[in-house]
Design a protein around this motif. Structure first.
Motif, short mmCIF file in Angstrom:
data_model
loop_
_atom_site.label_atom_id
_atom_site.label_comp_id
_atom_site.label_asym_id
_atom_site.label_seq_id
_atom_site.Cartn_x
_atom_site.Cartn_y
_atom_site.Cartn_z
N GLU A 675 0.83 -1.21 0.00
CA GLU A 675 0.00 0.00 0.00
C GLU A 675 0.87 1.26 0.00
O GLU A 675 0.60 2.23 -0.71
N HIS A 676 1.95 1.22 0.79
CA HIS A 676 2.88 2.36 0.84
C HIS A 676 3.52 2.59 -0.53
O HIS A 676 3.63 3.73 -1.00
N LEU A 677 3.93 1.50 -1.17
CA LEU A 677 4.56 1.60 -2.48
C LEU A 677 3.56 2.12 -3.51
O LEU A 677 3.88 2.99 -4.34
N HIS A 678 2.33 1.61 -3.46
CA HIS A 678 1.31 2.05 -4.41
C HIS A 678 1.03 3.54 -4.26
O HIS A 678 0.87 4.27 -5.26
N SER A 679 0.98 4.01 -3.02
CA SER A 679 0.72 5.42 -2.77
C SER A 679 1.83 6.28 -3.37
O SER A 679 1.56 7.32 -4.00
N GLY A 680 3.08 5.85 -3.19
CA GLY A 680 4.20 6.60 -3.76
C GLY A 680 4.18 6.59 -5.28
O GLY A 680 4.49 7.60 -5.93
N LEU A 681 3.83 5.45 -5.88
CA LEU A 681 3.76 5.38 -7.33
C LEU A 681 2.64 6.26 -7.87
O LEU A 681 2.78 6.88 -8.94
N ALA A 682 1.53 6.31 -7.14
CA ALA A 682 0.42 7.17 -7.56
C ALA A 682 0.85 8.64 -7.59
O ALA A 682 0.45 9.39 -8.49
N LYS A 683 1.67 9.03 -6.63
CA LYS A 683 2.17 10.41 -6.63
C LYS A 683 3.07 10.66 -7.84
O LYS A 683 3.01 11.72 -8.47
N LEU A 684 3.91 9.67 -8.17
CA LEU A 684 4.77 9.83 -9.35
C LEU A 684 3.93 9.92 -10.62
O LEU A 684 4.29 10.64 -11.56
N ALA A 685 2.80 9.21 -10.64
CA ALA A 685 1.95 9.23 -11.82
C ALA A 685 1.37 10.61 -12.08
O ALA A 685 1.03 10.95 -13.22
N GLU A 752 10.54 -3.65 3.10
CA GLU A 752 9.94 -2.74 4.07
C GLU A 752 9.75 -1.36 3.44
O GLU A 752 10.19 -1.10 2.32
N ASN A 753 9.09 -0.47 4.18
CA ASN A 753 8.79 0.85 3.65
C ASN A 753 10.05 1.61 3.23
O ASN A 753 10.06 2.32 2.23
N GLU A 754 11.12 1.46 4.00
CA GLU A 754 12.35 2.18 3.66
C GLU A 754 12.91 1.70 2.32
O GLU A 754 13.50 2.46 1.56
N HIS A 755 12.70 0.41 2.02
CA HIS A 755 13.15 -0.12 0.74
C HIS A 755 12.25 0.39 -0.38
O HIS A 755 12.73 0.73 -1.47
N ALA A 756 10.95 0.44 -0.09
CA ALA A 756 10.02 0.99 -1.08
C ALA A 756 10.38 2.44 -1.39
O ALA A 756 10.33 2.88 -2.54
N ASP A 757 10.74 3.20 -0.36
CA ASP A 757 11.11 4.60 -0.57
C ASP A 757 12.35 4.71 -1.44
O ASP A 757 12.47 5.62 -2.28
N ARG A 758 13.30 3.81 -1.23
CA ARG A 758 14.52 3.83 -2.06
C ARG A 758 14.17 3.56 -3.52
O ARG A 758 14.71 4.20 -4.44
N LEU A 759 13.27 2.61 -3.75
CA LEU A 759 12.83 2.32 -5.10
C LEU A 759 12.10 3.52 -5.71
O LEU A 759 12.35 3.90 -6.86
N LEU A 760 11.23 4.15 -4.93
CA LEU A 760 10.48 5.31 -5.43
C LEU A 760 11.41 6.47 -5.76
O LEU A 760 11.25 7.13 -6.80
N TYR A 761 12.39 6.68 -4.90
CA TYR A 761 13.35 7.76 -5.15
C TYR A 761 14.13 7.49 -6.43
O TYR A 761 14.34 8.39 -7.26
N GLY A 762 14.55 6.24 -6.60
CA GLY A 762 15.30 5.89 -7.80
C GLY A 762 14.47 6.03 -9.06
O GLY A 762 14.94 6.53 -10.08
N VAL A 766 15.11 8.48 -12.23
CA VAL A 766 15.25 7.97 -13.59
C VAL A 766 14.22 8.62 -14.52
O VAL A 766 14.55 9.03 -15.64
N LEU A 767 12.98 8.70 -14.07
CA LEU A 767 11.95 9.33 -14.90
C LEU A 767 12.30 10.78 -15.21
O LEU A 767 12.10 11.27 -16.32
N ALA A 768 12.84 11.47 -14.21
CA ALA A 768 13.23 12.88 -14.42
C ALA A 768 14.40 12.97 -15.40
O ALA A 768 14.46 13.90 -16.22
N SER A 769 15.32 12.02 -15.32
CA SER A 769 16.50 12.06 -16.19
C SER A 769 16.18 11.62 -17.61
O SER A 769 16.90 11.96 -18.55
N LEU A 770 15.09 10.88 -17.76
CA LEU A 770 14.75 10.33 -19.07
C LEU A 770 14.43 11.43 -20.06
O LEU A 770 14.90 11.42 -21.20
N GLY A 771 13.64 12.41 -19.62
CA GLY A 771 13.28 13.53 -20.49
C GLY A 771 12.77 13.04 -21.83
O GLY A 771 11.91 12.17 -21.92
#
Length: 774
Positions: A675-685, A752-762, A766-771
Motif C-alpha cells: 500500500e505504501h509503495l502504491h501510494s508513492g507510485l500514484a504520486k509519481l503518476a 519494508e517501507n524504507e526499501h520501497a522509498d529507495r525504489l520510489l526515489y530511484g 530515472v523518470l526525471a533524467s529520461l526527459g
C-alpha cells in the motif's frame, strides 16, 4: 578524549624535535654512517632516510620519549627473531652502533630519546588500486607469513599497550562527540557499539601472539611485479589477537579500491594458504575491519602536528566505513568466509568480463538481465551484492520470498543435507508433514499432493492430469502467459510463441481486468472471449481439457483480476467439462498479502493448483495439489513419480518457508508495504505522463508505461531504458506484458517501507533524467 584511551601516551606526547641536520649528526656519531638525511615523517616518532657517502641507504628512527627501554628491546628482539625464523621475509635489519649496541640515546632539550638505525629495504609504495587480484593474494600470503614468523616469540614487554591494538577499539567511544559530521558520527557509534557487543566479550578467547599490527601500505614495500619486497616499522608491535594483523591490512586497502570486498576476498584467500582462519576469527573479522576503519576516522578528527593526514585520505576512510557499514557485517562475513573456506562457495574468483566471455563460449546466447549484466556473489534479505561488494536493492526476485540468504532456510537445508537426502519412496516425516501443511492452506475439495522439483514440472504434470481426467487435449490460456519450459508447458506459453506458431490445441483469452483499469470494457465483462475460445476449439474438433492461468496474470502485464469476471470464465470452462488449473508459481505463498494463494482473491476453487519458485526460497521444490479422483486417473493408470521431488532436504526448506511466513507475519507486512509503495507510485503518476496505470495485489505491482495517455501507445523503449537506468542506480526491477512496457515489481516479502522509498526515489530520479531521450 584521546588521553582516556589505553596506549595513547605516545600519541599525545610531542614527537622528537630533531631535524634532518640533527639526524645526520646522530647517524655519523653513533653509527659511523656519514651521509645526507631526508625526513620521512611519522605518527609519533621521527624517521629519516640516510643516504650514506658510501652509496648505501639506511633509515634512522628517533623514538618518541613515551616509549621506554623495554619497548625498544621488544621491537629489536622481534626483528631479530623474524630473521632467524624466516630468512626469506624482506624485513629491515637493525644496524648496531659503533659500540655494538642495538640503539643509542639522544638528549635534546632535557628529554631522552632512543635512536635506532635500520637497513633500507628496497621497493615502492603502490596505490591500492594498482594491486591486481594476484598481487593482493600474494600480499595476504606475506601478512600470514609474518604472523607465522613471529609465532613463538615472547618478551616480558610484549603486552605493551598500543593505542592501535584493536582490543581497545571500544575506548574510542570517548572521542565520538568530537566528530562534527552527523552521518560519520552515527556510523562510527554504530560500529563501535556492535564491536563492544560482539567482539569485546570474546576477544581474549581468540588466538593471540605478538603481531606486527601495522602491515598496511605505509609499512610494506612492493617490487615492480607488485610483490612484497620490504617490511618496515615495528612501532605498533604488540601481543594481541592474531587476526588483527589481517584486519588492519584489509582496513588499509579497502578505502581506496573500487572493488573493496572483492579485494578483501583476494587478500583473505592468500592469507589462509599460510594460516587457515578459525571459525571465531572469520565470524568477527568484519567487525574488526569496521572498527579499525572507525578508529582511523576518529583519529583523523584529532588535529595537530602529531597526527597529519591529508583531506583526501580522511574522506576515503569515512566513505569506505559508511559504505561497508551499509553493506553490513553479515554480508561481509559471507564473502570473506567464502574466500577463506573456498569449498563452501566455490567458483567465485573470476572477473565479470572474463566470466561473461566464458559463459558465451559454453552457454551461447543464453539471456541475461540488463544491458550491463550483473555478477552477484552474495545476498542478504532484500539486498544482492556484486563481486565488488556493491549492494543492489532487489525489487524483482520472487523466488527468495523470505529474502536472500534466509538463515532459517539455510540452517534447515544444511542440517537435513548432513543428516539424510533420499527419494520419496522411503518414509520420511518431513515429506508427509509438508503435504499436510500445504493441504491446510487449500479448500477442502483439494486433498492430494504430488511433490516435484520445479514450476515447469508441476505445470507439465497438471496438464497431464487434466488430459487424463477429461480425455481431451484442448487448452485455454491467457494472452502472453508463461507456464514453463517443457514441451507441453511451452505450448501453453504464448509469451514464447513465434509468429504463426500457435498450437492447434490452444486458444488464448484476455485477462479478466478490473473495472478501474483502462483495459476494461463491456465485452470483457461479459466473458465473450472465453466463449469465443471454447467455440474456436470446438470448431477444430478439440475438446477443452483445462483453463490454466496465473491468478495475477503476471506475464500478461500483471492484471489482478475482477473476481466476478474470473468466476464467469471458470464457470464456462466447467460447463464444457474442462478443469481449472491455478498456476501459483508466481502469485502464491503470500504474494497477494491477504491470502496464501492468488486464486483465493477471486474466491474460486480450482481443480488443480501448481506451485514452485518461492516454495523453497531458492531451493528447488514444487508441488501439484488436486482432488484424489483427478490424481487417480494418472496414478492408477500409467503411474507417476518424481524421484527427487519432495526429498527430505527440499521438504525441510519448504516447511521452513511456511513457518517463517507465519511466524514473521510477512503477509501482513506485504500488504502494508504494498500500500505504501502504491501510494508513492500514484504520486509519481501525477508528475510523469509516461505512467499510464498502476496495478497491484499485495507486493505484486505493475506500472504500465505509455507514450501518451490519449493513444495509450506502449512505451516499450522507455520501459527498457528505465529498467537499465535503475540497474545503474543498483535497483533491480523487470518488465512484463505483450509489449514489455509494464515495470514488474515483485520483491521478497521482507521488503519494508524504507526499501520501497529507495525504489520510489530511484524511479523518480530515472523518470526525471529520461526527459525526451527515448
Amino acid at each position: 578524549m584521546i588521553d582516556e584511551i589505553r596506549g595513547s601516551e605516545p600519541i599525545v606526547t610531542d614527537p622528537p624535535p630533531i631535524d634532518a641536520t640533527g639526524a645526520s649528526t646522530v647517524a655519523d656519531r653513533a653509527f659511523g654512517v656519514s651521509g645526507t638525511a631526508t625526513k620521512l615523517g611519522g605518527e609519533r616518532d621521527q624517521n629519516f632516510r640516510i643516504d650514506a657517502d658510501s652509496g648505501d641507504a639506511f633509515v634512522l628512527k628517533i623514538v618518541n620519549s613515551a616509549d621506554d627501554r623495554g619497548v625498544i628491546d621488544l621491537r629489536t628482539q622481534a626483528i631479530e627473531h623474524v630473521h632467524r625464523a624466516d630468512l626469506d621475509l624482506p624485513v629491515m635489519e637493525t644496524i648496531p652502533t659503533t659500540d655494538g649496541e642495538p640503539w643509542t640515546t639522544l638528549i635534546e632539550d632535557g628529554d631522552s630519546y632512543f635512536v635506532q638505525l635500520y637497513s633500507f629495504v628496497p621497493g615502492r609504495t603502490p596505490s591500492p588500486g594498482e594491486l591486481s587480484r594476484d598481487a593482493l593474494f600474494a600480499y595476504g600470503e606475506s601478512v600470514a607469513t609474518m604472523g607465522k614468523a613471529l609465532r613463538g616469540f615472547f618478551h616480558p614487554d610484549a603486552r605493551y599497550d598500543v593505542l592501535w591494538d584493536l582490543r581497545y577499539a571500544s575506548d574510542f567511544h570517548a572521542m565520538l562527540d568530537q566528530i562534527d559530521d552527523e552521518q560519520r558520527r552515527a556510523t562510527a557509534e554504530r560500529v563501535l557499539d556492535r564491536f563492544e557487543a560482539n567482539v569485546d566479550p570474546v576477544f581474549d578467547s581468540l588466538r593471540a601472539q605478538v603481531v606486527h599490527n601495522d602491515l598496511g601500505l605505509n609499512n610494506v614495500l612492493f617490487d615492480d611485479d607488485n610483490r612484497v619486497s620490504g617490511i618496515t616499522d615495528f612501532g605498533d608491535l604488540t601481543y594481541t589477537a592474531l587476526v588483527c594483523d589481517l584486519a588492519v591490512v584489509l582496513a588499509n586497502v579497502l578505502p581506496r579500491r573500487d572493488d573493496p570486498l572483492s579485494a578483501a576476498q583476494s587478500i583473505v584467500r592468500g592469507y589462509v594458504t599460510v594460516t587457515p582462519l578459525e571459525e571465531d576469527e572469520l565470524r568477527l573479522l568484519p567487525d574488526l575491519v569496521l572498527a579499525r576503519l572507525a578508529v582511523r576516522g576518529i583519529m583523523h578528527v584529532r588535529e595537530g602536528a602529531n597526527y597529519e593526514h591529508n583531506t583526501t585520505d580522511v574522506a576515503e576512510v569515512w566513505d569506505s566505513l559508511i559504505a561497508l557499514d551499509e553493506t553490513g557485517p553479515d554480508v561481509m562475513r559471507q564473502l570473506l568466509q567464502a574466500a577463506a573456506l573456498e569449498g563452501d562457495v566455490p567458483y567465485q574468483r573470476t572477473d565479470t568480463s572474463d566470466l561473461l566471455s566464458r559463459r558465451r563460449e559454453v552457454l551461447g546466447p543464453a539471456p541475461l538481465f540488463y544491458r550491463d549484466p550483473v555478477h552477484f556473489a552474495a545476498g542478504d534479505g532484500v539486498w544482492l551484492f556484486d563481486q565488488d561488494g556493491r549492494r543492489y536493492l532487489d525489487a524483482y526476485n520472487n523466488v527468495q520470498v523470505l529474502g536472500h540468504g534466509n538463515p532459517d532456510v539455510a540452517a534447515a537445508v544444511a542440517g537435513q543435507t548432513r543428516t539424510l537426502t533420499t527419494n520419496t519412496r522411503y518414509l520420511h516425516e518431513s515429506v508427509t508433514t509438508l503435504s499436510e501443511r500445504l493441504l491446510e492452506t487449500m479448500p477442502d475439495e483439494l486433498d492430494r499432493v504430488l511433490l516435484v522439483n520445479s514450476g515447469s514440472e508441476a505445470n507439465d504434470i497438471a496438464w497431464r492430469l487434466a488430459t487424463a481426467a477429461t480425455g481431451r487435449d484442448g487448452a485455454i490460456v491467457a494472452d502472453h502467459a508463461y507456464h514453463g519450459i517443457t514441451e507441453s508447458t511451452a505450448s501453453l506459453s504464448p509469451k514464447y510463441w513465434s509468429d504463426g506458431t500457435q498450437p492447434a490445441h490452444v486458444e488464448t483469452v484476455a485477462p479478466p481486468v478490473r473495472r478501474s483499469s483502462h483495459h476494461w470494457s463491456e465485452t470483457t465483462e461479459r466473458s465473450e472471449p472465453m466463449i469465443g475460445a471454447l467455440d474456436a476449439l470446438e470448431n477444430r474438433n478439440v475438446g477443452p481439457a483445462a483453463f490454466i492461468f496465473d491468478p495475477l496474470f503476471t506475464s500478461t502485464g500483471i492484471f489482478p483480476p475482477d473476481g466476478e469476471h474470473l468466476t464467469e470464465m471458470t464457470d464456462h470452462v466447467r460447463e464444457a467439462d474442462g478443469v481449472i488449473i491455478a498456476d501459483e508459481v508466481q502469485s502464491g505463498f503470500g504474494r497477494t498479502a491477504s491470502n496464501t494463494w492468488g486464486f483465493q482473491e477471486a474466491d474460486i476453487v480450482p481443480d488443480i493448483v501448481t506451485m514452485g519458485k518461492p516454495m523453497g526460497n531458492g531451493y528447488p521444490v514444487a508441488a501439484v495439489v488436486t482432488r484424489s479422483e483427478i490424481l487417480s486417473t494418472l496414478r492408477d493408470g500409467s503411474g507417476i513419480f518424481s524421484t527427487f521431488g519432495g526429498n527430505p532436504v527440499s521438504s525441510a526448506a519448504a516447511l521452513t518457508v511456511l513457518d517463517v511466513l507465519e511466524d514473521e507475519q510477512l503477509l501482513e507486512q506485504a500488504g502494508e508495504v504494498g500500500e505504501h509503495l502504491h501510494s508513492g507510485l500514484a504520486k509519481l503518476a501525477t508528475e510523469y505522463e509516461r505512467i499510464g496505470e498502476i496495478r497491484r495485489s499485495g507486493l505484486m505491482v505493475g506500472v504500465e508505461l505509455v507514450s501518451d495517455r490519449e493513444t495509450w501507445t506502449p512505451a516499450t523503449d522507455e520501459a527498457v531504458e528505465i529498467v537499465n537506468r535503475l540497474r545503474q542506480r543498483r535497483i533491480l526491477v523487470g518488465t512484463s506484458g505483450r509489449h514489455d512496457n509494464v515495470l514488474k515489481i515483485r520483491p521478497p516479502l521482507v521488503f519494508e517501507n524504507e526499501h520501497a522509498d529507495r525504489l520510489l526515489y530511484g524511479l523518480d530520479d530515472v523518470l526525471a533524467s529520461l526527459g525526451d531521450d527515448v
